[in-house]
Design an enzyme around this catalytic site. Structure first.
Site, PDB file in Angstrom:
ATOM      1  N   LYS A  62      39.190  51.147  22.790  1.00 36.44           N
ATOM      2  CA  LYS A  62      37.916  51.292  22.067  1.00 36.44           C
ATOM      3  C   LYS A  62      37.881  50.446  20.794  1.00 36.44           C
ATOM      4  O   LYS A  62      37.685  50.962  19.691  1.00 36.44           O
ATOM      5  CB  LYS A  62      37.656  52.763  21.732  1.00 36.44           C
ATOM      6  CG  LYS A  62      37.638  53.702  22.928  1.00 36.44           C
ATOM      7  CD  LYS A  62      37.359  55.136  22.482  1.00 36.44           C
ATOM      8  CE  LYS A  62      37.401  56.108  23.646  1.00 36.44           C
ATOM      9  NZ  LYS A  62      38.782  56.341  24.149  1.00 36.44           N
ATOM     10  N   HIS A  64      36.866  48.426  17.669  1.00 46.17           N
ATOM     11  CA  HIS A  64      35.706  48.560  16.778  1.00 46.17           C
ATOM     12  C   HIS A  64      36.089  47.935  15.445  1.00 46.17           C
ATOM     13  O   HIS A  64      36.792  48.547  14.641  1.00 46.17           O
ATOM     14  CB  HIS A  64      35.347  50.039  16.614  1.00 46.17           C
ATOM     15  CG  HIS A  64      34.072  50.274  15.877  1.00 46.17           C
ATOM     16  ND1 HIS A  64      33.547  51.533  15.712  1.00 46.17           N
ATOM     17  CD2 HIS A  64      33.201  49.436  15.265  1.00 46.17           C
ATOM     18  CE1 HIS A  64      32.411  51.457  15.027  1.00 46.17           C
ATOM     19  NE2 HIS A  64      32.196  50.189  14.738  1.00 46.17           N
ATOM     20  N   ILE A  66      35.314  43.909  12.946  1.00 37.28           N
ATOM     21  CA  ILE A  66      34.437  42.755  12.801  1.00 37.28           C
ATOM     22  C   ILE A  66      34.520  41.904  14.073  1.00 37.28           C
ATOM     23  O   ILE A  66      35.525  41.954  14.795  1.00 37.28           O
ATOM     24  CB  ILE A  66      34.790  41.924  11.552  1.00 37.28           C
ATOM     25  CG1 ILE A  66      36.216  41.369  11.654  1.00 37.28           C
ATOM     26  CG2 ILE A  66      34.615  42.767  10.292  1.00 37.28           C
ATOM     27  CD1 ILE A  66      36.554  40.405  10.532  1.00 37.28           C
ATOM     28  N   THR A  68      35.129  38.801  14.998  1.00 42.32           N
ATOM     29  CA  THR A  68      36.269  37.911  15.245  1.00 42.32           C
ATOM     30  C   THR A  68      37.509  38.688  15.644  1.00 42.32           C
ATOM     31  O   THR A  68      38.237  38.303  16.573  1.00 42.32           O
ATOM     32  CB  THR A  68      36.564  37.068  13.985  1.00 42.32           C
ATOM     33  OG1 THR A  68      35.408  36.304  13.644  1.00 42.32           O
ATOM     34  CG2 THR A  68      37.726  36.114  14.248  1.00 42.32           C
TER      35      THR A  68
END
Length: 232
Positions: A62, A64, A66, A68
């Site tokens: 999962k 999560h 930024i 990049t």
């Protein structure tokens, strides 16, 4: 032979226990899910060990973060040879599009990329606590639609949500459903929205994540094959 619809969650405390279970089943019986606990303990080597045994592995971390960072993590997952990897849809469109782009070089060998909408343990009061004063399904539909627009392959959703999502988003958009129990009359853990395997598939789920009902059974392979027969 039809592809396995059951993904067994390897939620074991020790790698030896997980491998003992894996030795009792075959890749034609099920796929396998590695979550945060086992991955944190045993890392990529454990995932690669299962892939080498011929299993399709769903890496359930999962992501999560930024865009990049998530793109790099998804690329690293593809390098391990996993069959499916997921991100949090609440990370937004840019994050999901970056993850999708990271898999383009892998072509047909790219893992399925799916998103988590609302965790199956969350109820309306939980959403209210984080500032979302809406029913869980409204948020699920919003995030699932965003996921499809971002070019991902599907979402994790509860079985109760599957039929509407299938009708709204189409048959090609994959629905992966946790909270599957062989007997829904017994609520023994943290999955609030549960359903039986047959009912979940009828509702529109493509793949079923099943953990304890299989892994804690006295004869796991018997239980697994009974489920598969019921879905045939």
């Amino acid at each position: 032979m039809t592809e396995p619809k059951v993904i067994v969650a390897l939620d074991f405390a020790k790698k030896e226990e997980a491998l003992s279970f894996v030795d009792q089943v075959t890749p034609s019986d099920c796929r396998l899910k590695i979550g945060k606990e086992m991955f944190t303990y045993y890392g990529p080597q454990f995932v690669e060990q299962l892939v080498k045994k011929g299993f399709d592995v769903f890496l359930d971390l999962k992501f999560h973060d930024i865009p990049t960072t998530v793109a790099k993590a998804v690329k690293a997952s593809a390098e391990m040879g996993v069959w499916m990897v997921n991100v949090h849809a609440s990370g937004g469109r840019k994050m999901m599009e970056a993850a999708r782009s990271a898999l383009l070089p892998y072509g047909d060998k790219a893992p399925l990329l799916i998103a988590v909408t609302v965790l199956t343990s969350m109820e309306q009061s939980d959403l209210a606590d984080i500032g979302l004063d809406i029913p869980p399904f409204e948020q699920v539909l919003r995030l699932a639609t965003l996921t499809q627009q971002a070019g991902l392959d599907g979402v994790v959703c509860s079985a109760q949500e599957a039929s509407v999502l299938k009708s709204r988003l189409g048959n090609e958009f994959k629905l992966i459903t946790p909270g599957i129990r062989l007997d829904v009359s017994t609520k023994v853990d943290d999955q609030s929205r549960v359903m039986t395997p047959v009912d979940a598939i009828k509702a529109g789920a493509d793949y079923l994540v099943i953990g304890r009902p299989v892994t804690q059974a006295a004869h796991p392979l018997d239980v697994l094959r009974k489920i598969n027969l019921s879905l045939a």
